[in-house]
Design an enzyme around this catalytic site. Structure first.
Site, short mmCIF file in Angstrom:
data_model
loop_
_atom_site.label_atom_id
_atom_site.label_comp_id
_atom_site.label_asym_id
_atom_site.label_seq_id
_atom_site.Cartn_x
_atom_site.Cartn_y
_atom_site.Cartn_z
N HIS A 167 59.45 71.90 35.49
CA HIS A 167 59.16 72.02 34.06
C HIS A 167 58.73 73.45 33.71
O HIS A 167 59.17 74.03 32.72
CB HIS A 167 58.01 71.08 33.66
CG HIS A 167 58.33 69.62 33.73
ND1 HIS A 167 57.56 68.71 34.41
CD2 HIS A 167 59.34 68.90 33.17
CE1 HIS A 167 58.08 67.49 34.27
NE2 HIS A 167 59.16 67.59 33.53
N LYS B 213 54.79 52.90 27.45
CA LYS B 213 54.75 53.31 28.86
C LYS B 213 53.46 54.06 29.15
O LYS B 213 53.29 55.20 28.70
CB LYS B 213 55.96 54.20 29.15
CG LYS B 213 56.23 54.39 30.62
CD LYS B 213 57.57 55.09 30.78
CE LYS B 213 57.63 55.84 32.10
NZ LYS B 213 58.71 56.81 32.14
N SER C 37 58.93 64.24 38.09
CA SER C 37 57.53 63.81 38.08
C SER C 37 57.39 62.48 38.82
O SER C 37 56.42 62.26 39.56
CB SER C 37 57.03 63.65 36.65
OG SER C 37 57.10 64.87 35.96
N ARG D 51 69.14 69.19 35.66
CA ARG D 51 69.05 69.37 37.12
C ARG D 51 70.39 69.17 37.81
O ARG D 51 70.70 69.83 38.78
CB ARG D 51 68.06 68.35 37.70
CG ARG D 51 66.62 68.65 37.37
CD ARG D 51 65.75 67.50 37.70
NE ARG D 51 66.08 66.34 36.88
CZ ARG D 51 65.36 65.24 36.79
NH1 ARG D 51 64.27 65.12 37.50
NH2 ARG D 51 65.73 64.25 36.01
#
Ligand code: PNS
Length: 169
Positions: free
Chosen positions: A27, A51, A137, A100
């Site tokens: 990040h 969440k 993460s 990514r």
């Protein structure tokens, strides 16, 4: 007056949105590169009522403030609801996302096209540094939970916070 304003070009403000639970070096790499491209970058943490994360949103904001302190043109904020509403409410016309791998791209493209259709907010994709192409993460939390060493994947302040958090669980 900034160079852009002098030339009568719209000031360039961008947002780097995400969950950042917790923020990783991947990040941070994207945020730093966005900061080099835009006059101002807001790192915006989604408040997601569906969440619950490992870190509370205020904790993520504190961590992001610490790790982005080196860039004077980076701010940190949270938002709920639609990202495009946050953008239009804050005069932001660009969303910056790290990509990514090709597997990220399908969903990112859908979101980018939806956001562009909803509010004419464009998305710019920055290819993740290959050093961090495997990094997320969720994986970091999973590995750390079972005692794996994630110190090379996180800014030091985040690594300390994660260690403390997991020791308290
Ligand atoms: O770090 P994440 O969890 O991959 O970030 C996803 C995020 C926060 C960028 C995305 O879920 C989002 O923009 N959520 C806000 C709600 C929204 O605008 N949804 C429509 C997207 S087209």
């Amino acid at each position: 007056m900034s160079a852009c304003a002098k030339n009568n070009v719209a000031p360039s403000r961008a947002v780097c949105p995400g969950s950042f639970d917790p923020p990783t070096l991947g990040h941070l790499d994207i945020i730093g590169r966005a900061a080099a491209l835009f006059e101002h970058v807001t790192v915006a943490v989604l408040i997601n009522p569906d969440k619950r994360g490992l870190f509370e949103v205020p904790e993520r904001l504190d961590l992001l403030r610490v790790i982005t302190a080196r860039w004077p043109n980076v701010g940190v904020d949270s938002f709920s609801g639609l990202l495009v509403d946050y953008c239009t409410g804050n005069d932001i016309r660009a969303i910056v996302k790290g990509v990514r791998a090709v597997s990220d791209f399908d969903y990112e493209l859908q979101m980018a096209q939806m956001n562009s259709g909803l509010a004419s907010v464009d998305t710019l994709f920055i290819p993740t540094n290959p050093k961090y192409s495997f990094l997320s993460s969720s994986l970091v939390k999973q590995v750390a939970k079972y005692g794996g060493d994630v110190s090379a994947l996180l800014p030091p302040a985040v690594f300390r916070a994660l260690t403390t958090k997991l020791a308290g669980d």
